[in-house]
Design an enzyme around this catalytic site. Structure first.
Site, PDB file in Angstrom:
ATOM      1  CG  HIS A 128      -0.919  -8.566   0.194  1.00 25.43           C
ATOM      2  ND1 HIS A 128      -0.505  -7.267   0.249  1.00 25.43           N
ATOM      3  CD2 HIS A 128      -2.256  -8.494  -0.030  1.00 25.43           C
ATOM      4  CE1 HIS A 128      -1.535  -6.461   0.064  1.00 25.43           C
ATOM      5  NE2 HIS A 128      -2.612  -7.182  -0.113  1.00 25.43           N
ATOM      6  CE1 TYR A 178      -3.020  -3.040   0.344  1.00 23.98           C
ATOM      7  CE2 TYR A 178      -3.548  -2.385   2.580  1.00 23.98           C
ATOM      8  CZ  TYR A 178      -3.718  -3.240   1.511  1.00 23.98           C
ATOM      9  OH  TYR A 178      -4.594  -4.280   1.623  1.00 23.98           O
TER      10      TYR A 178
HETATM   11  N1  LIG Z   1      -5.681  -8.623   1.605  1.00 19.51           N
HETATM   12  C1  LIG Z   1      -6.042  -8.101   0.453  1.00 19.51           C
HETATM   13  O1  LIG Z   1      -5.692  -8.584  -0.636  1.00 19.51           O
HETATM   14  C2  LIG Z   1      -6.939  -6.896   0.466  1.00 19.51           C
HETATM   15  C3  LIG Z   1      -7.634  -6.549  -0.710  1.00 19.51           C
HETATM   16  C4  LIG Z   1      -8.483  -5.435  -0.660  1.00 19.51           C
HETATM   17  C5  LIG Z   1      -8.606  -4.711   0.516  1.00 19.51           C
HETATM   18  N2  LIG Z   1      -7.882  -5.064   1.629  1.00 19.51           N
HETATM   19  C6  LIG Z   1      -7.985  -4.293   2.899  1.00 19.51           C
HETATM   20  O2  LIG Z   1      -9.350  -4.117   3.225  1.00 19.51           O
HETATM   21  C7  LIG Z   1      -9.646  -2.727   3.369  1.00 19.51           C
HETATM   22  C8  LIG Z   1     -11.076  -2.426   2.994  1.00 19.51           C
HETATM   23  O3  LIG Z   1     -11.395  -2.865   1.709  1.00 19.51           O
HETATM   24  P1  LIG Z   1     -11.623  -1.848   0.482  1.00 19.51           P
HETATM   25  O4  LIG Z   1     -10.817  -0.630   0.719  1.00 19.51           O
HETATM   26  O5  LIG Z   1     -11.403  -2.634  -0.750  1.00 19.51           O
HETATM   27  O6  LIG Z   1     -13.200  -1.568   0.486  1.00 19.51           O
HETATM   28  P2  LIG Z   1     -14.344  -1.203   1.556  1.00 19.51           P
HETATM   29  O7  LIG Z   1     -13.784  -0.890   2.886  1.00 19.51           O
HETATM   30  O8  LIG Z   1     -15.379  -2.257   1.429  1.00 19.51           O
HETATM   31  O9  LIG Z   1     -14.965   0.107   0.895  1.00 19.51           O
HETATM   32  C9  LIG Z   1     -14.267   1.311   0.826  1.00 19.51           C
HETATM   33  C10 LIG Z   1     -15.116   2.297   0.027  1.00 19.51           C
HETATM   34  O10 LIG Z   1     -16.362   2.509   0.700  1.00 19.51           O
HETATM   35  C11 LIG Z   1     -16.559   3.889   0.989  1.00 19.51           C
HETATM   36  N3  LIG Z   1     -17.119   3.955   2.351  1.00 19.51           N
HETATM   37  C12 LIG Z   1     -16.494   3.741   3.540  1.00 19.51           C
HETATM   38  N4  LIG Z   1     -17.341   3.843   4.579  1.00 19.51           N
HETATM   39  C13 LIG Z   1     -18.549   4.117   4.039  1.00 19.51           C
HETATM   40  C14 LIG Z   1     -19.843   4.340   4.594  1.00 19.51           C
HETATM   41  N5  LIG Z   1     -20.043   4.288   5.904  1.00 19.51           N
HETATM   42  N6  LIG Z   1     -20.870   4.585   3.739  1.00 19.51           N
HETATM   43  C15 LIG Z   1     -20.684   4.640   2.410  1.00 19.51           C
HETATM   44  N7  LIG Z   1     -19.483   4.445   1.816  1.00 19.51           N
HETATM   45  C16 LIG Z   1     -18.420   4.181   2.633  1.00 19.51           C
HETATM   46  C17 LIG Z   1     -15.198   4.526   0.880  1.00 19.51           C
HETATM   47  O11 LIG Z   1     -15.307   5.832   0.342  1.00 19.51           O
HETATM   48  P3  LIG Z   1     -14.857   7.134   1.193  1.00 19.51           P
HETATM   49  O12 LIG Z   1     -13.367   7.067   1.355  1.00 19.51           O
HETATM   50  O13 LIG Z   1     -15.325   8.229   0.289  1.00 19.51           O
HETATM   51  O14 LIG Z   1     -15.589   7.058   2.501  1.00 19.51           O
HETATM   52  C18 LIG Z   1     -14.478   3.635  -0.127  1.00 19.51           C
HETATM   53  O15 LIG Z   1     -14.756   4.064  -1.462  1.00 19.51           O
HETATM   54  C19 LIG Z   1      -8.599  -2.074   2.451  1.00 19.51           C
HETATM   55  O16 LIG Z   1      -8.485  -0.702   2.677  1.00 19.51           O
HETATM   56  C20 LIG Z   1      -7.385  -2.891   2.804  1.00 19.51           C
HETATM   57  O17 LIG Z   1      -6.861  -2.463   4.057  1.00 19.51           O
HETATM   58  C21 LIG Z   1      -7.083  -6.158   1.620  1.00 19.51           C
END
Ligand SMILES: NC(=O)c1ccc[n+]([C@@H]2O[C@H](COP(=O)([O-])OP(=O)(O)OC[C@H]3O[C@@H](n4cnc5c(N)ncnc54)[C@H](OP(=O)(O)O)[C@@H]3O)[C@@H](O)[C@H]2O)c1
Length: 272
Positions: free
Chosen positions: A105, A47
């Site tokens: 990862h 990241y």
């Molecule tokens: N291990 C892996 O391979 C892997 C892969 C993907 C993700 N991850 C981890 O998981 C974390 C979360 O997954 P993600 O970032 O893919 O997606 P997520 O947390 O499901 O969704 C994030 C999105 O939702 C919006 N959001 C957040 N809170 C909200 C709410 N209360 N209401 C409406 N919209 C909201 C955010 O926009 P705003 O910023 O505008 O609020 C952002 O666009 C990542 O940041 C990372 O740390 C790990």
């Protein structure tokens, strides 16, 4: 905050995801999250924000031992010497002496899994990480990893939200005492427009995102929603003052299918 027990680790049920958070925004959001009561931050070498996560932690004034920090080793560093060096570099960027949870990862079939699991266990034995685990591992890979690893695994971090059925991986984690940590727990934001979840939320005076996160933690799953917006930080952690009825839990579980995966790559394993 609920704590999820995972082979000796205690993982705070809601953590802050930090993928795509960079620079000052990242440091500020991490600081604010910790001030608001978050005690779990998810980052990764990939990241490119470990430095800022460390800055946010120090700026928050929250004591180091009260916060659970996860980072991940990228797949190009799965040979034993590389893995150890990578973990040390993550620690240097975070300015920490120990990572709470160090994950692989993604699986990497180019390097024998036993070799990598040995190296990951060694990182724990050296004191670089308190707990170790995997991410994006299928049931078959979990079985192989557990068999090959001299140390217990705390979790498998995988995509999980109401649109994606993860029953098989969840059962495999439970069999081995591991936690399932849900990434993209609000389906990368798609949940916000879900009318069915919003209708359920009306009954509890909660938003669709809160219903979704509650559905996860009520299954004893940890979730790491990401937001760049301060007001959503509180929304996403404010899920411990209500309980979904069994009927509502089932309604939400019935939304899933195996084909609604949002994160997939050519190098991904053959999913369950
Ligand atoms: N291990 C892996 O391979 C892997 C892969 C993907 C993700 N991850 C981890 O998981 C974390 C979360 O997954 P993600 O970032 O893919 O997606 P997520 O947390 O499901 O969704 C994030 C999105 O939702 C919006 N959001 C957040 N809170 C909200 C709410 N209360 N209401 C409406 N919209 C909201 C955010 O926009 P705003 O910023 O505008 O609020 C952002 O666009 C990542 O940041 C990372 O740390 C790990």
């Amino acid at each position: 905050m609920n704590i999820i027990a995972a082979n000796g680790a205690g993982i705070p049920a809601i953590g802050l995801g930090t993928w795509q958070l960079r620079g000052r925004t990242c440091a500020r959001i991490v600081e604010q999250a910790l001030r608001l009561g978050y005690r779990h931050i998810d980052t990764a070498q990939m990241y490119d924000n470990e430095r800022e996560v460390g800055e946010g932690l120090r700026a928050s004034g929250v004591k180091r031992d009260e916060v659970f920090i996860t980072t991940k080793v990228w797949t190009t560093h799965f040979r034993p010497n590389d893995l150890e060096r990578s973990a040390k570099e993550s620690l240097a960027r975070l300015r920490l002496t120990e990572i709470d949870l160090l994950l692989l990862h993604w699986p990497n079939p180019q390097v024998p899994l036993a070799e990598t699991m040995g190296a990951l266990a060694h990182a724990k034995q050296l004191g670089l990480a308190r707990h170790i685990g995997v991410s994006n591992f299928t049931v078959a890979l979990i079985e192989q990893a557990v068999a090959a690893c001299p140390e217990p695994l705390a979790c498998d971090q995988v995509e999980y939200h109401p649109y994606l059925d993860q029953a098989k991986v969840k059962a495999a984690c439970a069999r081995h005492g591991m936690a399932l940590v849900a990434y993209s727990p609000i389906a990368k934001g798609r949940i916000r427009n879900d009318r069915a979840l919003a209708r359920i939320g009306d009954r509890y005076r909660k938003t669709a995102a809160q219903v979704c996160l509650r559905w996860l933690v009520q299954q004893n799953v940890a979730a790491i929603p990401r937001t760049s917006k301060l007001e959503r930080l509180s929304e996403n952690i404010n899920v411990f003052d209500f309980e979904l009825s069994e009927d509502d839990m089932s309604l939400i579980s019935a939304m899933s299918s195996a084909s609604n995966r949002l994160t997939d790559f050519g190098f991904a394993p053959k999913w369950d």
